[in-house]
Design an enzyme around this catalytic site. Sequence first.
Site, mmCIF file in Angstrom:
data_model
loop_
_atom_site.group_PDB
_atom_site.id
_atom_site.type_symbol
_atom_site.label_atom_id
_atom_site.label_comp_id
_atom_site.label_asym_id
_atom_site.label_seq_id
_atom_site.Cartn_x
_atom_site.Cartn_y
_atom_site.Cartn_z
ATOM 1 N N HIS A 174 -6.053 0.769 2.872
ATOM 2 C CA HIS A 174 -4.884 1.176 3.666
ATOM 3 C C HIS A 174 -4.657 2.686 3.622
ATOM 4 O O HIS A 174 -3.986 3.237 4.501
ATOM 5 C CB HIS A 174 -3.619 0.482 3.159
ATOM 6 N N ASP A 200 9.168 -10.905 9.473
ATOM 7 C CA ASP A 200 8.914 -11.667 8.241
ATOM 8 C C ASP A 200 8.642 -13.141 8.538
ATOM 9 O O ASP A 200 7.914 -13.808 7.801
ATOM 10 C CB ASP A 200 10.099 -11.552 7.273
ATOM 11 N N TYR A 223 -4.808 -10.036 9.966
ATOM 12 C CA TYR A 223 -5.826 -9.680 8.980
ATOM 13 C C TYR A 223 -7.193 -10.238 9.396
ATOM 14 O O TYR A 223 -8.164 -9.495 9.549
ATOM 15 C CB TYR A 223 -5.483 -10.267 7.600
ATOM 16 N N HIS A 267 -8.232 -3.704 -0.994
ATOM 17 C CA HIS A 267 -7.480 -3.821 0.264
ATOM 18 C C HIS A 267 -6.405 -2.736 0.348
ATOM 19 O O HIS A 267 -6.284 -2.037 1.365
ATOM 20 C CB HIS A 267 -6.845 -5.217 0.361
ATOM 21 N N GLU A 268 -5.629 -2.588 -0.719
ATOM 22 C CA GLU A 268 -4.540 -1.594 -0.690
ATOM 23 C C GLU A 268 -5.107 -0.176 -0.615
ATOM 24 O O GLU A 268 -4.542 0.691 0.047
ATOM 25 C CB GLU A 268 -3.624 -1.768 -1.900
ATOM 26 N N GLU A 302 -3.816 -4.141 9.579
ATOM 27 C CA GLU A 302 -4.376 -5.138 8.662
ATOM 28 C C GLU A 302 -5.798 -5.584 8.996
ATOM 29 O O GLU A 302 -6.580 -5.873 8.099
ATOM 30 C CB GLU A 302 -3.438 -6.351 8.579
ATOM 31 N N GLU A 344 0.794 -1.221 0.000
ATOM 32 C CA GLU A 344 0.000 0.000 0.000
ATOM 33 C C GLU A 344 0.828 1.274 0.000
ATOM 34 O O GLU A 344 0.504 2.246 0.697
ATOM 35 C CB GLU A 344 -0.937 -0.008 1.212
#
Length: 613
Positions: A308, A384, A392, A304-305, A327, A280
């Site tokens: 954001h 990560d 989410y 979704h992006e 998220e 995003e």
Amino acid sequence: MAPIDPHSFTESTHPLATHISLSLFFDFPSSTIHASALLTLPAPHSGPLSLDARALTVHSVLDPQSSAPLPFSLSSPDPIKGCHLTVSLSNHSSFLIVYSTSPSSSALQWLSPPQTFNKTLPFVYTQCQAIHARSVFPCQDTPAARVRYAAKLNVPRQLSAVMSARHVDRRDPIAGEGAALVSADALWCAEGRVVEEFVMEQPIPPYLFAFAVGELGFREGGPRTRVYSEAVPAVLESAATEFASTEDMIRQGESLFGPYEWERFDLLVLPPSFPYGGMENPRMTFLTPTVLKGDSSGAQVVAHELAHSWTGNLITNKTNEHFWLNEGFTTYAERRIVEAVQGEDRAALNIGIGWRGLNKEMERFKDNLEVTKLKTNQEGVDPDDVYSEVPYEKGFQFLWRIERQVGRPAFDEFLKKYIATFKFQSIDTDTFLDFLKANLPGIEKEVDLILWTEGTGIPPDAYEPVSSIYSKIVSMANEFKLGRMPREDEVADWQGQEWELYLENLPKSIEASQILELNSRFRLSESKDYEVKVAFLLLAIASKCKEHYVEVEKTLKAVGRKKYLVPLYSALVEGGTGKEEEKILAKRVFAEARDTYHPIAQGVIETILSKHI
């Protein structure tokens, strides 16, 4: 000494930079950037100042007025955080760092011409989330530190650049402006170079810093949107078609969440190695080409992006331990936009796929329950390595639970007030909960806020979606256990999401013969929709249907999106005896495909393989 973020050396007692001015010289043959970063503080500061750096060579730190050197030290690297760069200041309100990146920068992927669509010119792009901005420029690399920036990108003339910032100019290099760099003006003003200038006037967290440099083309997609990709007409046309509803989505977002604050919402479709579905980056969302499905369902990733732009970019989690604030909110907002633009059935399918995903994550993390909380402890943890659907989907479920409790009109009013109150701020879970209780009085008596944010697993008042199409697909998947395959007429109007939901709900212990029959009827292994193809291939691996291992290998070599790589490699190597052939396959394919993956994906797959092989 009190760091404000478990993933950063940034100190709570030090001032946070308010502006960074970057000069970046792109040296494609050596996969490095020779650069300078001018950091501006809110007031003069004396004493040490802590910054994050990873795989950077710091040549000098200078007083920008006198060019006198300033003392600095660079620690040996921490495996997660990188290096601690300490600069000693004496009443300085700004300082200049001259440095070079390394070919092993964890944010950058340098693609040689054969790795691009047109195969003639090189390409480079960034992925700075979660903690990789520090491998592009030294900074206080925590989402708690919002900063404005300006950037001059010096690139070969046949290439162009885009950024998560407003484009100001494309012009010839000017003598003197590259003076601080290692090889100075000779390099900066060399034949065949051009400078692209950008400015970001709103304060953003460092993980939203982004650029891409390559042979780029674009199509107009609406009054606020251009669609960019490598200059390949077929890719540009399919992207423009797939994302034709973007302006509708922006308007829908504004009606739900208030004004769109970023002026433009441009989209960049990246090469296949991009490790995420989307990123995003403000003003310039980055997307994987796997969202070009031909049926407009890829627009849900765009939704979704886009969401954001309010939750994540306007209001940001203070550290990655509160990632659900980015998220969970965005997944909720995405589904509201999808419901408004594509209808309730589409939104219910989206929620249903998410519900299956959340339940799968609980199984994946049954030995690491900390990761199933919304508010996590990530001390000593690489973000990560614990990236998952939990923030989410559990975050979405939490907000959906609150909406059901207070009703949609009251929740919509709360959301608008939340965004207006905290925009351009970074907050934590407790700040959100305090605001929630103050603005929806008594909510803590109806919803167990502590269980939802600090408890492990899925709370009992989470909710599987209810819709006729969702229920029908799940019951058809259950009938498969009794040996009944779908009829052609039952699935004639199915798109990718229907198939994805069906495959996700099939029993995991299927006979290889059933897999072959399913594929002979519906050609799922050849689907252009990677969600469908990968869901099918995971069933094939689980049933040891080796006829499809060639397609597994092709898929692992064709895409770099972690959403597909992680489950496929995991399915090949997890489990004890009887998986020798699959483990050999995984090891060989990774060795052959590794260089085509982004460094973030490389690291995650290496962790999976080292654990099981």
